[in-house]
Write a protein that holds these residues in place. Structure first.
Motif, short mmCIF file in Angstrom:
data_model
loop_
_atom_site.label_atom_id
_atom_site.label_comp_id
_atom_site.label_asym_id
_atom_site.label_seq_id
_atom_site.Cartn_x
_atom_site.Cartn_y
_atom_site.Cartn_z
N MET A 52 -12.20 -5.66 2.03
CA MET A 52 -12.05 -6.41 0.79
C MET A 52 -10.75 -6.02 0.08
O MET A 52 -9.95 -6.87 -0.33
N ARG A 53 -10.50 -4.74 -0.03
CA ARG A 53 -9.31 -4.27 -0.73
C ARG A 53 -8.03 -4.64 0.03
O ARG A 53 -7.02 -4.99 -0.57
N ASP A 54 -8.07 -4.57 1.35
CA ASP A 54 -6.90 -4.95 2.14
C ASP A 54 -6.60 -6.43 2.00
O ASP A 54 -5.43 -6.84 1.93
N ASP A 59 0.83 -1.21 0.00
CA ASP A 59 0.00 0.00 0.00
C ASP A 59 0.87 1.26 0.00
O ASP A 59 0.73 2.14 0.85
N ARG A 60 1.77 1.34 -0.99
CA ARG A 60 2.65 2.48 -1.14
C ARG A 60 2.40 3.13 -2.50
O ARG A 60 3.08 2.84 -3.49
N PRO A 61 1.41 4.01 -2.59
CA PRO A 61 1.05 4.60 -3.88
C PRO A 61 2.17 5.38 -4.54
O PRO A 61 2.22 5.50 -5.77
N VAL A 111 -7.80 -4.73 -8.84
CA VAL A 111 -8.87 -3.95 -8.21
C VAL A 111 -9.15 -2.79 -9.15
O VAL A 111 -8.28 -1.93 -9.36
N VAL A 112 -10.34 -2.78 -9.74
CA VAL A 112 -10.66 -1.80 -10.77
C VAL A 112 -12.05 -1.21 -10.53
O VAL A 112 -12.86 -1.76 -9.77
N SER A 113 -12.30 -0.10 -11.20
CA SER A 113 -13.65 0.47 -11.21
C SER A 113 -14.46 -0.20 -12.31
O SER A 113 -13.92 -0.91 -13.17
N GLU A 114 -15.76 0.03 -12.30
CA GLU A 114 -16.60 -0.55 -13.34
C GLU A 114 -16.18 -0.06 -14.72
O GLU A 114 -16.15 -0.83 -15.69
N ARG A 115 -15.85 1.22 -14.83
CA ARG A 115 -15.42 1.75 -16.12
C ARG A 115 -14.13 1.08 -16.57
O ARG A 115 -13.98 0.72 -17.75
N GLN A 116 -13.19 0.91 -15.65
CA GLN A 116 -11.93 0.26 -16.02
C GLN A 116 -12.16 -1.19 -16.44
O GLN A 116 -11.55 -1.66 -17.40
N ALA A 117 -13.00 -1.90 -15.72
CA ALA A 117 -13.30 -3.29 -16.09
C ALA A 117 -13.87 -3.35 -17.50
O ALA A 117 -13.51 -4.24 -18.29
N ALA A 118 -14.75 -2.43 -17.83
CA ALA A 118 -15.32 -2.39 -19.17
C ALA A 118 -14.26 -2.11 -20.22
O ALA A 118 -14.27 -2.70 -21.31
N ASP A 119 -13.31 -1.23 -19.90
CA ASP A 119 -12.23 -0.92 -20.85
C ASP A 119 -11.38 -2.17 -21.11
O ASP A 119 -11.01 -2.44 -22.26
N TRP A 120 -11.04 -2.90 -20.07
CA TRP A 120 -10.26 -4.13 -20.24
C TRP A 120 -11.03 -5.14 -21.09
O TRP A 120 -10.47 -5.76 -22.00
N ALA A 121 -12.30 -5.31 -20.79
CA ALA A 121 -13.10 -6.28 -21.53
C ALA A 121 -13.21 -5.89 -23.00
O ALA A 121 -13.08 -6.74 -23.90
N VAL A 169 -7.26 -8.34 -0.53
CA VAL A 169 -6.81 -8.64 -1.88
C VAL A 169 -5.34 -8.29 -2.07
O VAL A 169 -4.63 -8.91 -2.87
N ARG A 170 -4.83 -7.31 -1.33
CA ARG A 170 -3.46 -6.84 -1.54
C ARG A 170 -2.43 -7.95 -1.42
O ARG A 170 -1.41 -7.92 -2.10
N THR A 171 -2.65 -8.89 -0.54
CA THR A 171 -1.64 -9.93 -0.29
C THR A 171 -1.98 -11.26 -0.94
O THR A 171 -1.35 -12.27 -0.65
N ARG A 172 -2.94 -11.27 -1.85
CA ARG A 172 -3.31 -12.51 -2.51
C ARG A 172 -2.22 -12.96 -3.48
O ARG A 172 -1.53 -12.15 -4.08
#
Length: 643
Positions: free
Chosen positions: A579-581, A371-373, A593-603, A583-586
């Motif tokens: 949820m986000r925390d 978690d180091r942006p 971890v994406v937004s709905e718009r980003q998921a649509a762009d990838w698809a 997922v970080r160590t999975r």
């Protein structure tokens, strides 16, 4: 005498520019001059942070008498092995016929046709402890060339043919099975120094690619022991003299078994790969020692190696000025206060495409896990700089640049593979599909005709090796001389071009379900499988790729709403953070971890694992898949399966 190195792109070549040797850079002009004069060439290969390269530069190449011998009897060529790794690999292969002690500086003597007839490494200026002096070596080579020419040329031509035949042979072994990977772990365990950590005796190297294999999640009786071994070794290394406790980062290797007396150069490759190793070790078993070492590496990469252009320099030197004289490691032996009074050792500011890909991917993954942006922003800055400056309008890559001036050196398979994987990891960390699109284009350019759609145009000048081709055909001088090595599976201190492209291909398969990418990854493993299973410490990246292919692809996609309601209730906000925390160590193959718009762009861009992924009830929603077959989406972290 013309100074041909003063404006060289390589800082290493520039450091030789004022010497009395009449140096040529690598290129056809040197060989044409040798043919005109009917003399052999000395091709001297090194790099800017090489200690013995510095020593020989001072002792021999700055000596007027030795320079006169070279001007009279040879054409002298200086090569930066980091700028021209294909030249280095070709001449290393040939040098093995003359000396078992391979290393740098590598001094090879070649005919005007480019074929090697003698080779050695460091030579002192005067005879020393049974070793001939460099002038004696030069005289012996001169005599051989003038008095035994026919024998010399025949031997050199025969060696070139033998290397070409060896390198053109293919290894299409079956994919390693779980039991064979277990045996590889056991072979590595047998080499562990149980008393002082690491592998073998002395000198001690970090063997960074090996941790990728040991930490790869997989089935198998020895898989857990591999993780234990990696954890023990990484903890020992982090507490040893191989690590700089003041500025972070690891030195190249230690002379002694107890990790003391390091060779103090700090390489981009070692530190990028070790950042990934410590990141994954912490994700597997959170511990204060791992996070501290990882943070130190990241700060070294960003604070010392990252250049004003955004790209990362290739290394920091081991030598500096201490008390008015040059000192090997003197700067690093000071504490923080002592260093504050000294100028730090020089950084080789050359930006290498593939090596930057390693750093981009490492920082992107570490930024997510820890978690180091700010680390992610450094990775993004580097990626944007490399893509803008190194990616040509025709889709091919440049190997290197200095201050945004591109080298004319040919890119290699490692540049395509390492940059592609780094961009994919960055795309998953940022949620920005543009990085993955560039990565896919790079890999597509390297896939041979057999794995490409019918309408794809490839470069016919490059032979396919393990299913990959090199866009542009590689170095033209080596190609003309028959000295080019198209598929070198050896990994050494970092992954090979073949294994790097295999890793990028597998990640593309896990994102797209496009079977040709999995085929490419399998081809990369088959190419190196026999050698990797026989010598696992030398093929960590290939074994990691093999381990990843033994199980189903695991994907975890978390999709959040495009906008977060400012008056969202506290329970919902807490659930989203949890949820986000989590997922970080999975350790799934794909984590995003994406937004709905980003998921649509990838698809929309063809990355099918993101297709129809939306948030539910305005909450972060997780989709867990195995080989693209997904469970029902969940919004409660407690419902996630373990990985």
């Amino acid at each position: 005498m013309t100074n041909r190195l003063a404006e060289a792109m390589s800082p290493y070549l520039r450091s030789h520019a004022e010497q009395p040797v009449d140096w040529y850079p690598w290129g056809p002009e040197a060989f044409a001059e040798a043919a005109r004069r009917d003399v052999p060439l000395l091709v001297s290969i090194g790099y800017s942070t090489c200690h013995w390269c510095h020593v020989m530069a001072r002792e021999s190449f700055s000596d007027e008498h030795i320079a006169e011998l070279l001007r009279r009897d040879f054409v002298a060529v200086k090569v930066d092995r980091e700028e021209h790794p294909d030249v280095d690999a070709s001449y290393l292969a040939a040098a093995g016929a003359f000396t078992r002690d391979l290393g740098w500086p590598l001094n090879v003597f070649v005919t005007p046709r480019g074929h090697v007839f003698h080779a050695g490494t460091y030579s002192p200026p005067v005879p020393l402890r049974g070793h001939p002096s460099f002038p004696q070596v030069l005289e012996a080579v001169r005599v051989a060339w003038t008095e035994r020419r026919e024998q010399v040329v025949a031997s050199a031509d025969g060696l070139a043919r033998a290397i070409a035949e060896t390198m053109s042979s293919t290894d299409d072994a079956p994919l390693p099975e779980t039991g064979e990977l277990d045996a590889a772990v056991e072979a590595v365990e047998a080499l562990e120094d149980r008393e002082l950590g690491g592998f073998g005796t002395a000198p001690k190297f970090p063997m960074a690619p090996l941790f990728d294999f040991l930490l790869t999640p997989r089935e198998g009786d020895a898989a857990g022991r591999g993780v234990d071994l990696a954890q023990r070794t990484l903890r020992t290394m982090g507490a040893s003299a191989l690590r700089d406790p003041v500025e972070g980062g690891f030195f190249r290797y230690a002379v002694n078994r107890d990790w003391s007396e390091p060779h103090y150069e700090r390489m981009l490759t070692d530190n990028a790969l070790l950042l990934t190793a410590y990141t994954r070790a912490w994700a597997e078993r959170p511990s204060s020692w791992a996070v501290g070492v990882a943070a130190g590496i990241a700060e070294f990469l960003i604070g010392t190696l990252q250049q004003p252009s955004g790209g990362f320099g290739s290394a920091q030197d081991s030598e500096s000025i201490v008390d008015g004289v040059g000192s090997e490691g003197g700067y690093y032996r000071r504490d923080a206060d002592g260093r504050a009074t000294l100028d730090p050792p020089a950084v080789d500011r050359k930006v290498l495409t593939g090596w930057n890909g390693l750093a981009i991917g490492a920082l992107a993954e570490a930024s997510t896990v820890f978690d180091r942006p700010e680390w992610l922003e450094s990775a993004r800055w580097a990626a944007d700089a490399v893509v803008e400056n190194h990616l040509g309008s025709d889709g091919t890559l440049a190997r290197a640049s200095l201050d945004e001036r591109r080298s004319d050196a040919s890119a290699t398979l490692e540049d395509y593979g390492m940059l592609a994987e780094g961009l994919l990891r960055l795309g998953l960390a940022t949620g920005e599909v543009r990085y993955a699109e560039v990565a896919r284009d790079l890999v597509d350019r390297c896939l041979s005709d057999e794995t490409l759609p019918d309408d794809t145009v490839t470069d016919a000048s490059s032979a396919a090796v393990a299913g990959f081709i090199l866009p542009g055909g590689g170095d033209p001088v080596l190609s003309a001389q028959g000295m080019r090595i198209d598929g070198d599976p050896s990994e050494g201190a970092y992954p090979s071009g073949i294994s790097s492209l295999g890793r990028a291909s597998l990640l593309l398969f896990q994102l797209t379900a496009d079977g040709r990418f999995r085929d490419a990854a399998e081809g990369a493993v088959r190419f190196a499988a026999s050698a990797a299973l026989s010598a696992p410490t030398a093929f960590g990246a290939s074994l990691a790729l093999a381990a990843s292919l033994t199980g189903p692809a695991s994907q975890l996609i978390v999709v959040g709403p495009d906008r977060v309601d400012s008056d969202q209730d506290e329970d919902r906000a807490t659930a989203d953070r949890a949820m986000r925390d989590a997922v970080r160590t999975r350790r799934d193959d794909v984590v995003a971890v994406v937004s709905e718009r980003q998921a649509a762009d990838w698809a929309t861009s063809g990355f099918d694992v993101f297709a129809e992924r939306t948030s539910r009830d305005g909450r972060s929603t997780a989709y867990q898949c195995r080989d693209f077959v997904c469970r029902l989406p969940v919004t409660d972290v407690a419902q996630l399966d373990a990985r």
